[in-house]
Design a protein around this motif. Structure first.
Motif, mmCIF file in Angstrom:
data_model
loop_
_atom_site.group_PDB
_atom_site.id
_atom_site.type_symbol
_atom_site.label_atom_id
_atom_site.label_comp_id
_atom_site.label_asym_id
_atom_site.label_seq_id
_atom_site.Cartn_x
_atom_site.Cartn_y
_atom_site.Cartn_z
ATOM 1 N N ILE A 79 43.865 -7.258 33.367
ATOM 2 C CA ILE A 79 42.999 -6.865 34.481
ATOM 3 C C ILE A 79 41.562 -7.318 34.224
ATOM 4 N N HIS A 118 53.298 -7.319 35.312
ATOM 5 C CA HIS A 118 53.198 -6.140 36.178
ATOM 6 C C HIS A 118 54.527 -5.401 36.236
ATOM 7 N N ARG A 131 48.673 1.801 38.862
ATOM 8 C CA ARG A 131 47.772 1.604 40.002
ATOM 9 C C ARG A 131 46.316 1.831 39.591
ATOM 10 N N HIS A 134 44.406 -0.990 38.242
ATOM 11 C CA HIS A 134 43.973 -1.993 39.224
ATOM 12 C C HIS A 134 42.813 -1.510 40.083
ATOM 13 N N ASP A 135 42.284 -0.339 39.785
ATOM 14 C CA ASP A 135 41.231 0.228 40.635
ATOM 15 C C ASP A 135 39.995 -0.674 40.726
ATOM 16 N N MET A 138 40.762 -3.895 42.854
ATOM 17 C CA MET A 138 41.039 -3.464 44.215
ATOM 18 C C MET A 138 39.801 -2.839 44.856
ATOM 19 N N GLU A 142 38.364 -3.750 48.463
ATOM 20 C CA GLU A 142 38.011 -2.754 49.471
ATOM 21 C C GLU A 142 36.579 -2.975 49.970
ATOM 22 N N VAL A 164 43.875 -2.123 51.775
ATOM 23 C CA VAL A 164 43.827 -2.415 50.338
ATOM 24 C C VAL A 164 45.198 -2.209 49.711
ATOM 25 N N THR A 165 45.871 -1.130 50.074
ATOM 26 C CA THR A 165 47.212 -0.858 49.554
ATOM 27 C C THR A 165 48.172 -1.972 49.937
ATOM 28 N N TYR A 168 47.434 -5.047 47.827
ATOM 29 C CA TYR A 168 47.955 -4.812 46.468
ATOM 30 C C TYR A 168 49.466 -5.037 46.431
ATOM 31 N N LEU A 171 50.421 -8.806 46.987
ATOM 32 C CA LEU A 171 50.086 -9.640 45.831
ATOM 33 C C LEU A 171 51.202 -9.578 44.780
ATOM 34 N N HIS A 172 51.656 -8.366 44.491
ATOM 35 C CA HIS A 172 52.676 -8.221 43.462
ATOM 36 C C HIS A 172 54.068 -8.602 43.974
#
Length: 205
Positions: A79, A118, A131, A134-135, A138, A142, A164-165, A168, A171-172
């Motif tokens: 990260i 991941h 999660r 990743h704050d 992300m 946001e 944002v969710t 996320y 992306l994964h």
């Protein structure tokens, strides 16, 4: 203090920095090996990682008492590395839509390189902990989405945190597609950019 005692004290002082340097090299080798292996195989074992790092299991467990501890460290390092790409994309500069597309183009190769890491984290750690790791990135996403909303470039009918969710998750999911061999990294990166850009646009744009 006798001569032998002074000599032992001196050796202890000299050995301290050497031991710390050795420990730091071992930790770096372990984290590098774990990142490489877990990016390719989320089930890579501690034995596999120790062998790839060139250290014994005793040394590995001395630094990382459990596989979960090691995965936490590897995920945090990944990260941190990804944040470098986020900053390089300059998401606070330029029109929001262009900045978002630039962010995806810049960060996708980094995300692709970490491959199955991941997935390894999802299997080993609580979902909420993964999660939270990743704050920071992300949070930058946001901030960009909020800026786009305020400028009228991004849709206002969905909450920023939901967007944002979704970013996320996609992306994964894109990373999973590549790891499963269903699409190439280049094709997935293009699809990802177009899909997310379309998702964020105002409905009448």
């Amino acid at each position: 203090m006798g001569p032998s005692t002074r000599r032992e004290a001196a050796e202890g002082r000299a050995g301290g920095p050497r031991r710390r340097a050795d420990a730091e090299r071992n930790i770096a080798a372990i984290v590098t090996a774990a990142t490489d292996l877990l990016a390719r195989d989320p089930d890579a074992s501690m034995t596999d990682i120790a062998r790839a790092a060139g250290v014994g299991r005793v040394t590995l467990y001395a630094h990382f008492p459990s596989r979960e501890d090691l995965i936490r460290t590897v995920l945090a390092a990944a990260i941190s590395h990804s944040m470098g790409a986020v900053e390089a994309a300059a998401p606070d500069e330029g029109p929001p839509a262009e900045a978002f597309a630039r962010l995806i183009r810049t960060c996708w190769p980094i995300l692709d390189r970490f491959g199955s890491l991941h997935e390894a984290a999802r299997r080993a750690l609580p979902a909420e902990e993964v999660r939270r790791h990743h704050d920071l990135p992300m949070g930058r996403v946001e901030r960009l989405i909020v800026r786009g909303k305020e400028a009228g470039s991004f849709r206002a009918d969905l909450p920023a945190e939901w967007l944002v969710t979704t970013v996320y998750a996609l992306l994964h999911a894109a990373g999973d597609e590549v790891q499963a061999g269903r699409r190439t990294a280049e094709e997935t990166g293009d699809l990802l950019e177009r899909t997310l850009s379309a998702l964020l646009r105002t409905p009448d744009a």
